[in-house]
Design an enzyme around this catalytic site. Structure first.
Site, PDB file in Angstrom:
ATOM      1  N   GLN A 105      79.998  -2.693  18.593  1.00 43.04           N
ATOM      2  CA  GLN A 105      81.461  -2.591  18.514  1.00 43.04           C
ATOM      3  C   GLN A 105      82.037  -3.925  18.045  1.00 43.04           C
ATOM      4  OE1 GLN A 105      83.079  -0.327  22.200  1.00 43.04           O
ATOM      5  NE2 GLN A 105      81.096  -1.163  22.783  1.00 43.04           N
ATOM      6  N   ASP A 108      81.907  -9.804  14.968  1.00 37.37           N
ATOM      7  CA  ASP A 108      81.684 -11.261  14.823  1.00 37.37           C
ATOM      8  C   ASP A 108      80.471 -11.623  13.977  1.00 37.37           C
ATOM      9  OD1 ASP A 108      80.690 -11.194  18.337  1.00 37.37           O
ATOM     10  OD2 ASP A 108      79.470 -10.781  16.555  1.00 37.37           O
ATOM     11  N   HIS A 123      83.131  -0.940  14.418  1.00 35.19           N
ATOM     12  CA  HIS A 123      84.517  -1.394  14.203  1.00 35.19           C
ATOM     13  C   HIS A 123      84.626  -2.345  13.019  1.00 35.19           C
ATOM     14  CE1 HIS A 123      85.219  -0.454  18.723  1.00 35.19           C
ATOM     15  NE2 HIS A 123      85.454   0.600  17.966  1.00 35.19           N
ATOM     16  N   CYS A 131      91.953  -6.338  -0.102  1.00 32.46           N
ATOM     17  CA  CYS A 131      93.343  -6.242  -0.588  1.00 32.46           C
ATOM     18  C   CYS A 131      93.796  -4.786  -0.527  1.00 32.46           C
ATOM     19  CB  CYS A 131      93.419  -6.728  -2.044  1.00 32.46           C
ATOM     20  SG  CYS A 131      95.066  -6.476  -2.737  1.00 32.46           S
ATOM     21  N   CYS A 134      94.822  -3.743  -4.485  1.00 34.94           N
ATOM     22  CA  CYS A 134      93.819  -3.533  -5.551  1.00 34.94           C
ATOM     23  C   CYS A 134      92.404  -3.315  -5.017  1.00 34.94           C
ATOM     24  CB  CYS A 134      93.834  -4.742  -6.502  1.00 34.94           C
ATOM     25  SG  CYS A 134      93.100  -6.234  -5.798  1.00 34.94           S
ATOM     26  N   CYS A 155      96.226 -10.052  -7.207  1.00 33.93           N
ATOM     27  CA  CYS A 155      97.418  -9.212  -7.481  1.00 33.93           C
ATOM     28  C   CYS A 155      98.533  -9.453  -6.469  1.00 33.93           C
ATOM     29  CB  CYS A 155      96.997  -7.731  -7.440  1.00 33.93           C
ATOM     30  SG  CYS A 155      96.769  -7.116  -5.766  1.00 33.93           S
ATOM     31  N   GLY A 192      76.923  -5.313  27.507  1.00 32.99           N
ATOM     32  CA  GLY A 192      78.208  -6.019  27.454  1.00 32.99           C
ATOM     33  C   GLY A 192      79.372  -5.198  26.958  1.00 32.99           C
ATOM     34  N   THR A 193      79.553  -3.997  27.538  1.00 37.06           N
ATOM     35  CA  THR A 193      80.711  -3.200  27.126  1.00 37.06           C
ATOM     36  C   THR A 193      81.288  -2.454  28.323  1.00 37.06           C
ATOM     37  OG1 THR A 193      81.499  -1.434  25.652  1.00 37.06           O
ATOM     38  CG2 THR A 193      79.207  -1.282  26.379  1.00 37.06           C
TER      39      THR A 193
HETATM   40  N1  APR Z   1      76.949 -10.750  29.371  1.00 33.26           N
HETATM   41  C1  APR Z   1      77.026  -9.393  29.355  1.00 33.26           C
HETATM   42  N2  APR Z   1      78.176  -8.705  29.560  1.00 33.26           N
HETATM   43  C2  APR Z   1      79.282  -9.439  29.805  1.00 33.26           C
HETATM   44  C3  APR Z   1      79.280 -10.855  29.846  1.00 33.26           C
HETATM   45  C4  APR Z   1      78.042 -11.516  29.610  1.00 33.26           C
HETATM   46  N3  APR Z   1      77.945 -12.856  29.634  1.00 33.26           N
HETATM   47  N4  APR Z   1      80.550 -11.275  30.117  1.00 33.26           N
HETATM   48  C5  APR Z   1      81.307 -10.162  30.245  1.00 33.26           C
HETATM   49  N5  APR Z   1      80.547  -9.057  30.068  1.00 33.26           N
HETATM   50  C6  APR Z   1      80.926  -7.644  30.100  1.00 33.26           C
HETATM   51  C7  APR Z   1      82.124  -7.329  30.945  1.00 33.26           C
HETATM   52  O1  APR Z   1      81.717  -7.063  32.290  1.00 33.26           O
HETATM   53  C8  APR Z   1      82.651  -6.059  30.263  1.00 33.26           C
HETATM   54  O2  APR Z   1      81.988  -4.907  30.760  1.00 33.26           O
HETATM   55  O3  APR Z   1      81.295  -7.299  28.777  1.00 33.26           O
HETATM   56  C9  APR Z   1      82.267  -6.256  28.804  1.00 33.26           C
HETATM   57  C10 APR Z   1      83.427  -6.664  27.928  1.00 33.26           C
HETATM   58  O4  APR Z   1      84.273  -5.540  27.860  1.00 33.26           O
HETATM   59  P1  APR Z   1      85.388  -5.464  26.710  1.00 33.26           P
HETATM   60  O5  APR Z   1      86.052  -6.796  26.586  1.00 33.26           O
HETATM   61  O6  APR Z   1      86.209  -4.253  26.993  1.00 33.26           O
HETATM   62  O7  APR Z   1      84.536  -5.284  25.390  1.00 33.26           O
HETATM   63  P2  APR Z   1      84.130  -3.934  24.671  1.00 33.26           P
HETATM   64  O8  APR Z   1      83.679  -2.924  25.668  1.00 33.26           O
HETATM   65  O9  APR Z   1      83.182  -4.308  23.597  1.00 33.26           O
HETATM   66  O10 APR Z   1      85.515  -3.458  23.979  1.00 33.26           O
HETATM   67  C11 APR Z   1      85.417  -2.365  23.106  1.00 33.26           C
HETATM   68  O11 APR Z   1      87.764  -2.660  22.596  1.00 33.26           O
HETATM   69  O12 APR Z   1      89.515  -4.040  22.050  1.00 33.26           O
HETATM   70  C12 APR Z   1      88.595  -3.139  21.540  1.00 33.26           C
HETATM   71  O13 APR Z   1      87.770  -3.053  19.345  1.00 33.26           O
HETATM   72  C13 APR Z   1      87.701  -3.810  20.521  1.00 33.26           C
HETATM   73  O14 APR Z   1      85.327  -3.496  20.152  1.00 33.26           O
HETATM   74  C14 APR Z   1      86.309  -3.710  21.142  1.00 33.26           C
HETATM   75  C15 APR Z   1      86.465  -2.496  22.038  1.00 33.26           C
END
Ligand code: APR
Length: 256
Positions: A105, A108, A123, A131, A134, A155, A192-193
């Site tokens: 997601q 970077d 994403h 652009c 164009c 442009c 990490g999501t």
């Molecule tokens: N290692 C692993 N996980 C971590 C760490 C770490 N060091 N630090 C934080 N986290 C976890 C948090 O606990 C949380 O569950 O990473 C997650 C971050 O969650 P979000 O900030 O919501 O990120 P994400 O789930 O990728 O967001 C999805 O939301 O804003 C939109 O488009 C944007 O792609 C993004 C989407």
């Protein structure tokens, strides 16, 4: 590290060794140890900035305001950010034939910079500006962000980062790759999501439904943990993936 985590790492390594098709599904948390703040949680960007500035309609109607936030929350961080141990561990797993693809997601580019090649960006990616008049595409480093919004050198059209705004359609290629991964993976490594954002957050549950084992790497519980996660490796991605990499690739010491 608690013994529980060591035991869980061993169990995760066994699951990964027995998997014929493993997908890593990553979010902002995997890049936190590279210095890029997450969106949610106490240090979350959405506590400081209004996410509506990242809605497509807002960007099109007030590009200068939207670009000011985009520069602060992305471009001011990304140039110094380097892949961390978690990105590098996934790249090594791919090289060793233990990871079939990454669905990220994140925008970077750190998976690619770590050496991963099978990366699908749900994403989009922040490294290019497009652009809207164009359709020419420019590497972001070639376009100055001193005056916002930036305009096309050819442009004078409005330039937009090549990532997906809220309310914008997910590009076909990563969408298809994600659904294919959810249909054929034996293991989904969810790193990490929070699992907050549609439609990205539909992919791990779909993988689970199709029989994948869900291994989650996160210091906290996410929307997935109590619903679909089979094994939570509780901790920071860099630390946990370093231990997992050691467990997977360091030859066992001969005990004779
Ligand atoms: N290692 C692993 N996980 C971590 C760490 C770490 N060091 N630090 C934080 N986290 C976890 C948090 O606990 C949380 O569950 O990473 C997650 C971050 O969650 P979000 O900030 O919501 O990120 P994400 O789930 O990728 O967001 C999805 O939301 O804003 C939109 O488009 C944007 O792609 C993004 C989407």
């Amino acid at each position: 590290m608690s013994n529980n985590l060591d035991r869980d790492i061993k169990e995760a390594a066994d699951m990964l060794r027995n998997s014929n098709f493993t997908t890593a599904y990553t979010g902002a948390g995997i890049s936190v140890e590279s210095g890029i703040p997450p969106f949610r949680g106490e240090e979350g960007l959405w506590n400081k900035y209004d996410p509506s500035y990242l809605e497509l309609n807002f960007f099109l109607s007030q590009p200068e305001k939207s670009w000011k936030v985009i520069k602060q929350i992305f471009y001011d961080f990304f140039d110094d950010a380097k892949p961390n141990a978690a990105h590098l561990a996934l790249a090594k797993m791919e090289k060793q034939g233990m990871l079939s693809r990454i669905i990220t997601q994140n925008i970077d580019n750190l998976h690619q910079e770590a050496g991963s090649t099978k990366v699908y960006e749900f994403h989009g990616n922040s490294m290019k500006l497009v652009c809207l008049a164009c359709s020419r595409v420019f590497p972001h480093g070639e376009i100055s962000l001193d005056h916002l919004p930036p305009h096309c050198p050819d442009c004078q059209g409005l330039l937009k980062p090549d990532f997906i705004f809220f309310g914008e359609a997910i590009p076909q290629e990563p969408l298809a790759a994600a659904y294919e991964a959810a249909s054929k993976s034996d293991v989904f490594l969810v790193i990490g999501t929070t699992g907050e954002v549609m439609p990205a957050n539909q992919i791990p549950p779909l993988a689970k439904q199709n029989g994948a084992k869900i291994i989650e790497v996160n210091p906290e519980a996410s929307n997935y943990t109590s619903r679909i996660t089979d094994l939570l490796l509780k901790g920071k991605a860099g630390e946990v993936m370093t231990k997992l990499e050691k467990e997977l690739f360091s030859a066992p010491l001969h005990d004779d």
